[in-house]
Scaffold this motif. Structure first.
Motif, mmCIF file in Angstrom:
data_model
loop_
_atom_site.group_PDB
_atom_site.id
_atom_site.type_symbol
_atom_site.label_atom_id
_atom_site.label_comp_id
_atom_site.label_asym_id
_atom_site.label_seq_id
_atom_site.Cartn_x
_atom_site.Cartn_y
_atom_site.Cartn_z
ATOM 1 N N ALA A 125 49.639 91.926 -9.021
ATOM 2 C CA ALA A 125 50.409 92.965 -9.703
ATOM 3 C C ALA A 125 51.764 92.433 -10.148
ATOM 4 N N LYS A 126 52.403 91.688 -9.275
ATOM 5 C CA LYS A 126 53.709 91.113 -9.591
ATOM 6 C C LYS A 126 53.606 90.150 -10.768
ATOM 7 N N VAL A 129 53.080 92.169 -14.129
ATOM 8 C CA VAL A 129 54.222 92.919 -14.655
ATOM 9 C C VAL A 129 55.219 91.997 -15.339
ATOM 10 N N GLU A 132 60.749 92.814 -16.527
ATOM 11 C CA GLU A 132 60.789 94.159 -17.106
ATOM 12 C C GLU A 132 61.633 94.175 -18.374
ATOM 13 N N GLU A 188 44.940 104.111 -15.305
ATOM 14 C CA GLU A 188 46.012 104.628 -14.473
ATOM 15 C C GLU A 188 45.544 105.800 -13.643
ATOM 16 N N ARG A 261 55.483 101.789 -19.389
ATOM 17 C CA ARG A 261 54.817 102.010 -18.109
ATOM 18 C C ARG A 261 53.299 101.875 -18.260
ATOM 19 N N ARG A 264 52.431 98.210 -18.577
ATOM 20 C CA ARG A 264 52.492 97.506 -17.285
ATOM 21 C C ARG A 264 51.271 97.828 -16.439
ATOM 22 N N ARG A 265 50.947 99.112 -16.350
ATOM 23 C CA ARG A 265 49.839 99.525 -15.487
ATOM 24 C C ARG A 265 48.502 99.026 -16.022
ATOM 25 N N ILE A 268 48.206 95.420 -15.060
ATOM 26 C CA ILE A 268 47.895 95.276 -13.632
ATOM 27 C C ILE A 268 46.413 95.538 -13.381
ATOM 28 N N LYS A 389 52.331 103.174 -8.752
ATOM 29 C CA LYS A 389 53.781 102.982 -8.575
ATOM 30 C C LYS A 389 54.047 101.881 -7.546
ATOM 31 N N GLU A 392 53.371 98.563 -9.247
ATOM 32 C CA GLU A 392 54.457 98.218 -10.191
ATOM 33 C C GLU A 392 55.668 97.649 -9.475
ATOM 34 N N GLU A 393 55.915 98.173 -8.278
ATOM 35 C CA GLU A 393 57.128 97.789 -7.538
ATOM 36 C C GLU A 393 56.887 96.679 -6.518
#
Length: 395
Positions: A125-126, A129, A132, A188, A261, A264-265, A268, A389, A392-393
């Motif tokens: 995931a990292k 992304v 940003e 998503e 968003r 990004r998703r 991922i 979420k 993403e983080e």
């Protein structure tokens, strides 16, 4: 009762079951009562014919088959419990041996919830992304929307003038707020429709204050002047042109953030789907295809068409459409399984309180909504949102 399990391709399992003669016979009394209660023979009231009369008329098999029905239900339940599997469709049952005074032998095939072997999802995931991007709304972005709003309010002197309905639809979104809702089945798996609630809404009445601007042949088009009066035509929340520009800027920023968003998703989930191995049962893919078909039918109806007209226009049958959608359906099904598995691993589950809050919105906006189905849907949507979420983080 002997149960042997065998794993088959495409997420199916097969159980070979033997119910020994003595155990099989224990189902006789209940089976006979069931058969007896359904029959009405000459000389006997319904449900009172003795066994020898029933057997003489219909043969032993009528009772043996009912005994088999009772036995296989118990066998299926026991097989599921012993091997801790979760069926995703109805089983296919084949009785391979049934005779009086003999063991019952049968085979049960059933698609089950597949094992999901997750990759290093936080790391992936990292990587997906990346850095940003900065969200910016330029003066040109705002001016472009204002020009579209002007065109949407234009008037023409000829009936055969060019329609600006499309301009009006696109530009109004930047003053009214955006609904980015999804069907709950995308990568998503989240409905964003509620995110922008509470923003000022702009009423789209036609303004009569116009000035000549340009012409198309004999069609003279009049565009309203960009001033405070123009802004006020969109509703009482806009006292000046600056107010209108501020709202356009705010909604453009929301739109760009939403698109970023989603991007990004999507990145991922594309990565996770590519790196995850799942032996996907055909039944799950078929269920996803049926869901997509149902959604398409609903959309067509909502926009005033009929499903038959749509099929005629597309020159395709339902099966051809499903064939076209198959890869997407498999990807969507995989995405949901992955999200579900990560939710379990990270304990990211929607709470009853969170579901109840959203349930009030759903029941208020959807007429005749089924509360239990709505809760199930919201559980999935809110849980998916927590997982996405989290991904993403991920650091």
């Amino acid at each position: 009762m002997k149960i042997e399990k065998k794993d088959l391709p495409k997420g199916e399992v097969e159980f070979k079951i033997v119910v020994e003669e003595k155990e099989f016979e224990t189902y006789h009394a209940k089976a006979f009562t069931t058969v007896q209660s359904s029959l009405e023979l000459d000389g006997f009231r319904k449900g009172n014919a003795p066994e020898n009369v029933i057997v003489k008329k219909y043969g032993d098999m009528i009772i043996l088959e009912e005994m088999a029905n009772l036995a296989l239900r118990d066998a299926y339940t026991k097989a599921i419990d012993e091997h801790k599997i979760l069926p995703v469709a109805e089983p296919q049952i084949t009785i391979t041996k049934i005779a009086k005074g003999n063991p019952l032998e049968l085979t049960i095939k059933v698609p089950v919830m597949p094992e999901v072997k997750l990759p290093a999802y936080k790391k992936l995931a990292k990587e997906s992304v990346g850095t940003e991007e900065k969200i910016e709304v330029t003066d040109k972005d705002i001016q472009d929307v204002l020009e579209e709003l002007r065109k949407g309010r234009a008037t023409e002197r000829e009936i055969h003038s060019h329609s600006h309905d499309e301009h009006n639809h696109n530009s109004s979104a930047h003053t009214e707020g955006h609904d980015h809702s999804h069907d709950g089945h995308d990568h998503e798996g989240h409905d964003h429709a509620h995110e922008h609630e509470g923003h000022d809404h702009v009423h789209n009445e036609k303004t009569e204050k116009t000035i000549p601007s340009t012409s198309l042949g004999t069609n003279e088009i009049h565009l309203p002047e960009l001033n405070d009066e123009f802004a006020q035509s969109f509703g009482e929340n806009f006292k000046s042109l600056d107010d209108l520009k501020s709202k356009v800027s705010e909604n453009l920023k929301l739109e760009k953030e939403q698109k970023a968003r989603e991007k990004r998703r999507s990145a991922i989930m594309e990565k996770l789907v590519a790196e995850t191995k799942i032996d996907m049962p055909e039944a799950i893919i078929e269920n996803e295809l049926n869901s997509m078909l149902s959604q398409m039918k609903s959309d067509v109806t909502r926009f005033g068409g009929t499903w038959e007209e749509y099929l005629t226009h597309s020159s395709k049958t339902e099966e051809q459409l499903k064939s076209d959608w198959r890869k997407d359906a498999e990807k969507r099904a995989m995405s949901q399984l992955i999200l579900h598995r990560i939710a379990e691993a990270e304990k990211l589950i929607a709470t009853d309180e969170e579901i109840e809050v959203e349930l009030v919105r759903v029941l208020a906006s959807v007429q005749d909504a089924d509360e239990n189905r709505a809760k199930s849907y919201l559980y999935q949507v809110l849980t998916n949102e927590k997982v996405l979420k989290f991904l993403e983080e991920s650091k």
